[in-house]
Write a protein that holds these residues in place. Structure first.
Motif, PDB file in Angstrom:
ATOM      1  N   TRP A  55      13.925  24.585  38.001  1.00  0.00           N
ATOM      2  CA  TRP A  55      15.133  24.736  38.793  1.00  0.00           C
ATOM      3  C   TRP A  55      15.708  23.361  39.149  1.00  0.00           C
ATOM      4  CZ3 TRP A  55      17.361  29.396  39.434  1.00  0.00           C
ATOM      5  CH2 TRP A  55      16.572  30.543  39.308  1.00  0.00           C
ATOM      6  N   PRO A  56      17.021  23.252  39.314  1.00  0.00           N
ATOM      7  CA  PRO A  56      17.604  21.951  39.669  1.00  0.00           C
ATOM      8  C   PRO A  56      17.320  21.582  41.121  1.00  0.00           C
ATOM      9  CG  PRO A  56      19.300  23.641  39.640  1.00  0.00           C
ATOM     10  CD  PRO A  56      18.048  24.302  39.128  1.00  0.00           C
ATOM     11  N   ASN A  78      14.925  15.215  31.526  1.00  0.00           N
ATOM     12  CA  ASN A  78      15.614  15.040  32.802  1.00  0.00           C
ATOM     13  C   ASN A  78      15.751  13.591  33.238  1.00  0.00           C
ATOM     14  OD1 ASN A  78      16.030  17.876  33.872  1.00  0.00           O
ATOM     15  ND2 ASN A  78      13.849  17.940  33.393  1.00  0.00           N
ATOM     16  N   THR A 118      19.191  16.089  37.044  1.00  0.00           N
ATOM     17  CA  THR A 118      19.809  16.886  35.988  1.00  0.00           C
ATOM     18  C   THR A 118      19.367  18.352  36.054  1.00  0.00           C
ATOM     19  OG1 THR A 118      18.022  16.011  34.611  1.00  0.00           O
ATOM     20  CG2 THR A 118      20.195  15.043  34.327  1.00  0.00           C
ATOM     21  N   GLU A 119      20.013  19.143  35.198  1.00  0.00           N
ATOM     22  CA  GLU A 119      19.651  20.552  35.013  1.00  0.00           C
ATOM     23  C   GLU A 119      18.946  20.680  33.667  1.00  0.00           C
ATOM     24  OE1 GLU A 119      21.844  24.960  35.195  1.00  0.00           O
ATOM     25  OE2 GLU A 119      23.039  23.114  35.174  1.00  0.00           O
ATOM     26  N   SER A 153      26.937  26.573  38.357  1.00  0.00           N
ATOM     27  CA  SER A 153      27.045  25.161  38.019  1.00  0.00           C
ATOM     28  C   SER A 153      27.558  24.280  39.150  1.00  0.00           C
ATOM     29  CB  SER A 153      27.941  24.995  36.786  1.00  0.00           C
ATOM     30  OG  SER A 153      29.173  25.666  36.966  1.00  0.00           O
ATOM     31  N   THR A 156      24.826  22.809  41.021  1.00  0.00           N
ATOM     32  CA  THR A 156      24.018  21.824  40.287  1.00  0.00           C
ATOM     33  C   THR A 156      24.707  20.476  40.158  1.00  0.00           C
ATOM     34  OG1 THR A 156      24.850  22.259  38.042  1.00  0.00           O
ATOM     35  CG2 THR A 156      23.150  23.756  38.895  1.00  0.00           C
ATOM     36  N   TYR A 158      27.304  19.995  38.163  1.00  0.00           N
ATOM     37  CA  TYR A 158      27.549  19.974  36.724  1.00  0.00           C
ATOM     38  C   TYR A 158      28.598  18.925  36.354  1.00  0.00           C
ATOM     39  CZ  TYR A 158      28.945  22.058  32.158  1.00  0.00           C
ATOM     40  OH  TYR A 158      29.257  22.301  30.837  1.00  0.00           O
ATOM     41  N   THR A 176      25.657  15.055  35.202  1.00  0.00           N
ATOM     42  CA  THR A 176      25.290  16.045  36.223  1.00  0.00           C
ATOM     43  C   THR A 176      24.540  15.336  37.349  1.00  0.00           C
ATOM     44  OG1 THR A 176      25.269  17.926  34.727  1.00  0.00           O
ATOM     45  CG2 THR A 176      23.839  18.061  36.649  1.00  0.00           C
ATOM     46  N   THR A 178      22.820  16.747  40.801  1.00  0.00           N
ATOM     47  CA  THR A 178      22.506  17.735  41.831  1.00  0.00           C
ATOM     48  C   THR A 178      22.313  17.120  43.214  1.00  0.00           C
ATOM     49  OG1 THR A 178      21.437  19.071  40.112  1.00  0.00           O
ATOM     50  CG2 THR A 178      21.038  19.706  42.388  1.00  0.00           C
ATOM     51  N   VAL A 199      21.899  28.236  38.119  1.00  0.00           N
ATOM     52  CA  VAL A 199      21.935  28.054  36.668  1.00  0.00           C
ATOM     53  C   VAL A 199      23.392  28.011  36.243  1.00  0.00           C
ATOM     54  CG1 VAL A 199      21.315  29.009  34.416  1.00  0.00           C
ATOM     55  CG2 VAL A 199      19.737  29.248  36.353  1.00  0.00           C
ATOM     56  N   SER A 200      23.775  26.979  35.529  1.00  0.00           N
ATOM     57  CA  SER A 200      25.168  26.838  35.104  1.00  0.00           C
ATOM     58  C   SER A 200      25.595  28.035  34.264  1.00  0.00           C
ATOM     59  CB  SER A 200      25.346  25.550  34.298  1.00  0.00           C
ATOM     60  OG  SER A 200      25.213  24.423  35.133  1.00  0.00           O
TER      61      SER A 200
END
Length: 371
Positions: A55-56, A78, A118-119, A153, A156, A158, A176, A178, A199-200
């Motif tokens: 998970w982000p 990541n 990052t995601e 997103s 996150t 994004y 990205t 977060t 989740v994007s």
């Protein structure tokens, strides 16, 4: 004499402000070192002496004494940021199986924080922080306030550091952010621990656009890792506030056999949103639920009526389950510019959105239940 004292203090300050030295650490560098106790934020699985995560927005905090600290990874995907004693963070991008050592920190006690930036589509592993024997300090305690974010997103961050909307997949990954997206910013404003379970491109029931067959958030949310079915369980995680942003279901919608019209989609969405809130309430009976909602003030009357009906259905289901504290937050999208990757918000707008959310929460100090 006073001038000499001032000069001595200035020289001491200068000697203590030496730049941090950073080197790559191979596996041999960790031999004989002691692992620090870690306070982990976000959904992580303690495994193989470290922390598995997907998970982000996950983060790790520890404390130690001495001149240096080493970080161990198994992650070729990541980017992370490490900050020691609140100093400007240093980026660690795709470290692979090697580690990183920070030295030149000076004596005394230090505190380190590592943020995932990052995601990622698959789980990764952080092996922890390591110091010389005898340098270990207890981990920072968990914070009394907790906020959970469930969404897509925007949560996150994004592509938030992109200067433009056109981005390749690698540019999305590289920009990205977060920790600097509105969710993490708002949580840190309140001194709260947080989870960014987002989740994007994923809505409540379906993924973004036509043909996206991914499971929706109502099925992904219970998992320790989005890509794996094992459920997440942590009895100490009982957030006072849960914020949901689940609207990707409507982006790129095309009628199909499941939902032959927008009315059918909205009706099913409201029913299943209510059920999802009931599940969340069963897990977090003391939580308040904030719903990032559609701003229908300038919409045609018939659309406003549909949104009111959806709100009523969601609220009724939540009340039936016992979750009485549900607040709809119409988001004034027209007041914000989406200039980053693929029409997402940039860092400046994330700060403004965080301020909007903070304003809404501040209007209800009872949300924290005395915390």
């Amino acid at each position: 004499m006073l001038r000499l004292t001032v000069l001595a203090l200035a020289l001491a300050a200068t000697s203590d402000s030496r730049p941090v030295q950073r080197t790559v650490a191979d596996a041999a560098a960790f031999a004989g070192m002691s692992a620090l106790p870690v306070q982990a934020g976000g959904r992580v699985e303690r495994k193989l002496g470290g922390f598995r995560h997907q998970w982000p927005g996950v983060y790790f905090e520890a404390a130690f004494r001495g001149d240096r600290v080493s970080l161990r990874f198994d992650d070729a995907t990541n980017a992370y940021r490490a900050s020691i004693d609140g100093s400007p963070p240093q980026t660690i991008d795709r470290p692979g199986t090697r580690g990183v050592t920070f030295a030149g920190l000076g004596g005394g006690a230090h505190r380190i924080r590592l943020d995932k930036v990052t995601e990622s589509a698959q789980p990764a592993w952080f092996g922890g922080f390591f110091v010389a024997p005898g340098r270990v300090l207890p981990a920072p305690p968990p914070r009394r306030r907790q906020i959970e974010f469930i969404g897509d997103s925007s949560m996150t961050g994004y592509g938030a550091r992109s200067p433009g909307r056109a981005c390749s997949p690698e540019q999305v990954r590289a920009t990205t952010d977060t920790p600097n997206a509105f969710a993490a910013l708002a949580a840190r404003h309140y001194g709260a621990d947080y989870q960014v379970n987002a989740v994007s491109g994923l809505g409540l029931m379906r993924g973004l656009g036509a043909g996206d067959q991914r499971d929706g958030m109502e099925r992904i949310w219970p998992r320790s890792m989005p890509a794996e079915p094992e459920p997440y369980a942590d009895p100490t995680w009982q957030p006072q506030i849960v914020m949901l942003k689940l609207q990707a279901d409507f982006i790129g919608f095309r009628p199909d056999t499941r939902w032959p019209s927008m009315d059918a989609l909205l009706g099913d969405y409201a029913t299943r949103y209510g059920r999802f809130l009931a599940r969340l309430h069963a897990r977090y009976p003391g939580a308040v639920f904030l719903l990032w909602w559609f701003d229908g003030r300038s919409a045609p009357p018939e659309e406003q009526a549909r949104l009111r009906a959806a709100e009523a259905r969601i609220s009724d289901a939540a009340r039936t389950a016992g979750a009485r504290d549900v607040l709809f937050l119409p988001f004034p999208a027209g007041a914000f510019r989406a200039t980053a990757c693929h029409g997402h918000y940039g860092l400046e707008e994330h700060r403004r959105i965080a301020a909007w959310l903070i304003h809404e929460i501040d209007a209800h100090p009872e949300f924290w239940a005395g915390r």
